[in-house]
Scaffold this motif. Structure first.
Motif, PDB file in Angstrom:
ATOM      1  N   ASP A 169       0.683  -1.003   0.200  1.00  0.00           N
ATOM      2  CA  ASP A 169       0.087   0.165   0.479  1.00  0.00           C
ATOM      3  C   ASP A 169       0.923   0.958   0.274  1.00  0.00           C
ATOM      4  O   ASP A 169       1.415   1.550   1.073  1.00  0.00           O
ATOM      5  CB  ASP A 169      -1.165   0.038   1.249  1.00  0.00           C
ATOM      6  N   SER A 205      -4.163   2.960  -2.377  1.00  0.00           N
ATOM      7  CA  SER A 205      -5.408   2.111  -1.771  1.00  0.00           C
ATOM      8  C   SER A 205      -5.344   3.311  -0.079  1.00  0.00           C
ATOM      9  O   SER A 205      -6.428   3.082   0.123  1.00  0.00           O
ATOM     10  CB  SER A 205      -4.959   0.966  -1.159  1.00  0.00           C
ATOM     11  N   ALA A 213      -8.534   2.732   2.020  1.00  0.00           N
ATOM     12  CA  ALA A 213      -7.970   2.734   3.844  1.00  0.00           C
ATOM     13  C   ALA A 213      -8.919   3.707   4.910  1.00  0.00           C
ATOM     14  O   ALA A 213      -9.205   3.382   5.833  1.00  0.00           O
ATOM     15  CB  ALA A 213      -7.343   2.337   3.871  1.00  0.00           C
ATOM     16  N   TRP A 238     -11.094   3.107   7.969  1.00  0.00           N
ATOM     17  CA  TRP A 238     -10.251   3.293   8.896  1.00  0.00           C
ATOM     18  C   TRP A 238     -11.305   4.726   9.719  1.00  0.00           C
ATOM     19  O   TRP A 238     -11.436   5.132  10.617  1.00  0.00           O
ATOM     20  CB  TRP A 238      -9.035   3.721   8.497  1.00  0.00           C
ATOM     21  N   HIS A 276      -1.415   4.653   8.724  1.00  0.00           N
ATOM     22  CA  HIS A 276      -1.137   4.069   7.480  1.00  0.00           C
ATOM     23  C   HIS A 276       0.820   3.024   7.911  1.00  0.00           C
ATOM     24  O   HIS A 276       0.748   3.165   8.435  1.00  0.00           O
ATOM     25  CB  HIS A 276      -0.463   4.919   6.887  1.00  0.00           C
ATOM     26  N   GLU A 300     -12.565  -3.584   4.145  1.00  0.00           N
ATOM     27  CA  GLU A 300     -11.816  -2.882   3.988  1.00  0.00           C
ATOM     28  C   GLU A 300     -11.405  -4.062   2.466  1.00  0.00           C
ATOM     29  O   GLU A 300     -11.464  -3.691   1.127  1.00  0.00           O
ATOM     30  CB  GLU A 300     -10.474  -2.804   4.588  1.00  0.00           C
ATOM     31  N   SER A 303      -0.902  -5.949   5.002  1.00  0.00           N
ATOM     32  CA  SER A 303      -2.103  -6.321   5.398  1.00  0.00           C
ATOM     33  C   SER A 303      -2.460  -7.949   5.251  1.00  0.00           C
ATOM     34  O   SER A 303      -1.124  -8.769   4.762  1.00  0.00           O
ATOM     35  CB  SER A 303      -2.626  -5.996   4.005  1.00  0.00           C
ATOM     36  N   ARG A 331      -6.662  -6.249  -2.992  1.00  0.00           N
ATOM     37  CA  ARG A 331      -6.686  -4.759  -3.301  1.00  0.00           C
ATOM     38  C   ARG A 331      -5.219  -4.957  -4.759  1.00  0.00           C
ATOM     39  O   ARG A 331      -5.248  -4.049  -5.327  1.00  0.00           O
ATOM     40  CB  ARG A 331      -5.987  -4.443  -2.437  1.00  0.00           C
TER      41      ARG A 331
END
Length: 226
Positions: A23, A29, A33, A37, A56, A85, A116, A124
């Motif tokens: 990411d 993303s 995200a 979040w 992050h 997500e 992730s 993703r």
């Protein structure tokens, strides 16, 4: 070291392996995200604007655990966020030039090390039109997430490469610290940033201005397209 956007700083030495965060490094993303979040943080009564930069680059369970919120089970909450997500991949795109750059690398000498979970990583990557790499380290493969170097150490081991001969590609402080702590050189990708990022020795905005050459002995060297 302050990392500025649109600046290219490349190493002159070669490497035996490349390890990429996912990411913000090979795909963007951020919007997805932060939607998920952000909703979760608002439900917990957190200051969403202050919270989002904090989450992050880390495993979800590590982010939630570190908040020490009373009455919440971090594992349960992390699973809720994960489901959100996976269901929300709208707007996820590859970092410019990422697919071409990855395709130019020799097989068996690169992989992805992401915070992730595996299911989210697959979702993703697919949304961004990127193939699932043959070497993929995900949240389930480590007991401690970034900024701990465990993931990058495992990635290098799977590649059969010494970390002193590995380039790590990252975009946020937690990942940069993990790469540096592992003993690797770090390339900072600045495409998704609106501010300077501390750390790393090398930098590129994205992959459109760089390519690689591969020697007969498998050493990978960067080249500028400028």
């Amino acid at each position: 070291m302050s990392v500025s956007q649109n600046v290219i700083v490349l190493p002159t030495r070669g490497y035996r392996g490349f390890l990429f965060d996912m990411d913000g490094t090979i795909l963007n993303s951020i919007a997805s995200a932060e939607r998920v979040w952000g909703r979760w943080a608002a439900e917990q009564g957190l200051d969403v604007e202050k919270f989002l930069p904090f989450m992050h680059g880390k495993r979800g369970i590590d982010t939630i655990t570190s908040l020490n919120l009373p009455g919440l089970d971090p594992a349960v909450e992390a699973e809720k966020v994960l489901r959100g997500e996976i269901d929300d991949v709208e707007g996820i795109v590859q970092i410019p030039g990422a697919a071409e750059f990855l395709a130019s690398l020799p097989a068996g000498q690169w992989g992805v090390v992401t915070s992730s979970p595996l299911e989210l990583a697959k979702a993703r990557l697919a949304a961004a039109g990127l193939a699932i790499p043959s070497m993929l380290v995900t949240a389930e493969d480590v007991t401690i997430g970034k900024p701990d170097p465990q993931g990058y150490r495992l990635g290098a081991k799977r590649l059969g490469a010494d970390l002193s001969n590995v380039m790590v590609f990252e975009d946020v402080p937690a990942g940069i610290k993990a790469g540096e702590a592992a003993g690797a050189d770090v390339m900072v990708i600045t495409a998704t940033h609106t501010h300077d990022v501390e750390g790393g020795h090398f930098r590129i905005p994205d992959y459109t201005g760089v390519s690689v050459s591969v020697a007969n002995d498998g050493v990978i060297t960067f080249q500028s397209r400028a």
